[in-house]
Design a protein around this motif. Structure first.
Motif, PDB file in Angstrom:
ATOM      1  N   THR A  46       0.836  -1.197   0.000  1.00  0.00           N
ATOM      2  CA  THR A  46       0.000   0.000   0.000  1.00  0.00           C
ATOM      3  C   THR A  46       0.870   1.246   0.000  1.00  0.00           C
ATOM      4  O   THR A  46       1.884   1.296   0.695  1.00  0.00           O
ATOM      5  CB  THR A  46      -0.910   0.016   1.247  1.00  0.00           C
ATOM      6  OG1 THR A  46      -1.689  -1.167   1.257  1.00  0.00           O
ATOM      7  CG2 THR A  46      -1.824   1.218   1.262  1.00  0.00           C
ATOM      8  N   PHE A  47       0.464   2.249  -0.775  1.00  0.00           N
ATOM      9  CA  PHE A  47       1.152   3.537  -0.840  1.00  0.00           C
ATOM     10  C   PHE A  47       0.115   4.649  -0.783  1.00  0.00           C
ATOM     11  O   PHE A  47      -1.008   4.466  -1.230  1.00  0.00           O
ATOM     12  CB  PHE A  47       1.906   3.692  -2.169  1.00  0.00           C
ATOM     13  CG  PHE A  47       2.812   2.555  -2.518  1.00  0.00           C
ATOM     14  CD1 PHE A  47       4.111   2.520  -2.065  1.00  0.00           C
ATOM     15  CD2 PHE A  47       2.346   1.514  -3.310  1.00  0.00           C
ATOM     16  CE1 PHE A  47       4.948   1.467  -2.401  1.00  0.00           C
ATOM     17  CE2 PHE A  47       3.165   0.457  -3.656  1.00  0.00           C
ATOM     18  CZ  PHE A  47       4.472   0.436  -3.195  1.00  0.00           C
ATOM     19  N   ASP A  48       0.496   5.801  -0.246  1.00  0.00           N
ATOM     20  CA  ASP A  48      -0.313   7.008  -0.355  1.00  0.00           C
ATOM     21  C   ASP A  48       0.368   7.894  -1.382  1.00  0.00           C
ATOM     22  O   ASP A  48       1.595   8.038  -1.368  1.00  0.00           O
ATOM     23  CB  ASP A  48      -0.429   7.732   0.985  1.00  0.00           C
ATOM     24  CG  ASP A  48      -1.323   6.984   1.957  1.00  0.00           C
ATOM     25  OD1 ASP A  48      -2.223   6.256   1.498  1.00  0.00           O
ATOM     26  OD2 ASP A  48      -1.133   7.122   3.177  1.00  0.00           O
ATOM     27  N   ALA A  49      -0.407   8.461  -2.296  1.00  0.00           N
ATOM     28  CA  ALA A  49       0.164   9.271  -3.368  1.00  0.00           C
ATOM     29  C   ALA A  49      -0.757  10.432  -3.693  1.00  0.00           C
ATOM     30  O   ALA A  49      -1.949  10.387  -3.421  1.00  0.00           O
ATOM     31  CB  ALA A  49       0.399   8.417  -4.607  1.00  0.00           C
ATOM     32  N   LYS A  50      -0.172  11.452  -4.297  1.00  0.00           N
ATOM     33  CA  LYS A  50      -0.935  12.612  -4.766  1.00  0.00           C
ATOM     34  C   LYS A  50      -0.854  12.662  -6.273  1.00  0.00           C
ATOM     35  O   LYS A  50       0.145  12.281  -6.867  1.00  0.00           O
ATOM     36  CB  LYS A  50      -0.361  13.905  -4.185  1.00  0.00           C
ATOM     37  CG  LYS A  50      -0.579  14.040  -2.703  1.00  0.00           C
ATOM     38  CD  LYS A  50      -0.072  15.371  -2.213  1.00  0.00           C
ATOM     39  CE  LYS A  50      -0.267  15.432  -0.722  1.00  0.00           C
ATOM     40  NZ  LYS A  50      -0.912  16.621  -0.287  1.00  0.00           N
ATOM     41  N   GLY A  51      -1.920  13.151  -6.891  1.00  0.00           N
ATOM     42  CA  GLY A  51      -1.937  13.310  -8.331  1.00  0.00           C
ATOM     43  C   GLY A  51      -3.195  14.030  -8.759  1.00  0.00           C
ATOM     44  O   GLY A  51      -4.150  14.129  -7.995  1.00  0.00           O
ATOM     45  N   ARG A  52      -3.183  14.533  -9.990  1.00  0.00           N
ATOM     46  CA  ARG A  52      -4.387  15.163 -10.526  1.00  0.00           C
ATOM     47  C   ARG A  52      -5.411  14.119 -10.931  1.00  0.00           C
ATOM     48  O   ARG A  52      -6.603  14.386 -10.921  1.00  0.00           O
ATOM     49  CB  ARG A  52      -4.037  16.055 -11.716  1.00  0.00           C
ATOM     50  CG  ARG A  52      -3.339  17.349 -11.297  1.00  0.00           C
ATOM     51  CD  ARG A  52      -3.032  18.210 -12.474  1.00  0.00           C
ATOM     52  NE  ARG A  52      -1.844  17.626 -13.117  1.00  0.00           N
ATOM     53  CZ  ARG A  52      -1.532  17.765 -14.387  1.00  0.00           C
ATOM     54  NH1 ARG A  52      -2.291  18.466 -15.183  1.00  0.00           N
ATOM     55  NH2 ARG A  52      -0.454  17.208 -14.878  1.00  0.00           N
TER      56      ARG A  52
END
Length: 76
Positions: A17-23
């Motif tokens: 599991t990863f937390d990520a930001k993106g449009r």
């Protein structure tokens, strides 16, 4: 940029599991994995991206998105 949870899946089991930001969910998956992704299809090892904004799912805004790692042209 929106916050997403990116999970690598093997069947219905979560591998990592990863937390990520993106449009977009595509951008979040690629940022978390460091690799290009494409739509899932019917593969067993896949990527689930969940939008962390609390909204009700609709036909046009699903609860999560399904991708798979994109294979490079050199493998085969």
């Amino acid at each position: 940029m929106k916050n997403y949870r990116v999970e690598e899946m093997d069947g219905e089991s979560i591998v990592s599991t990863f937390d990520a930001k993106g449009r977009t969910p595509f951008e979040a998956a690629e940022a978390a994995l460091g690799q290009k992704v494409t739509l899932r299809g019917a593969c067993c090892k896949w990527i689930r991206v969940t939008d962390l904004v609390v909204t009700l799912p609709t036909r046009f805004r699903p609860r999560y998105f399904e991708f798979r790692r994109r294979e490079s042209a050199l493998t085969g």
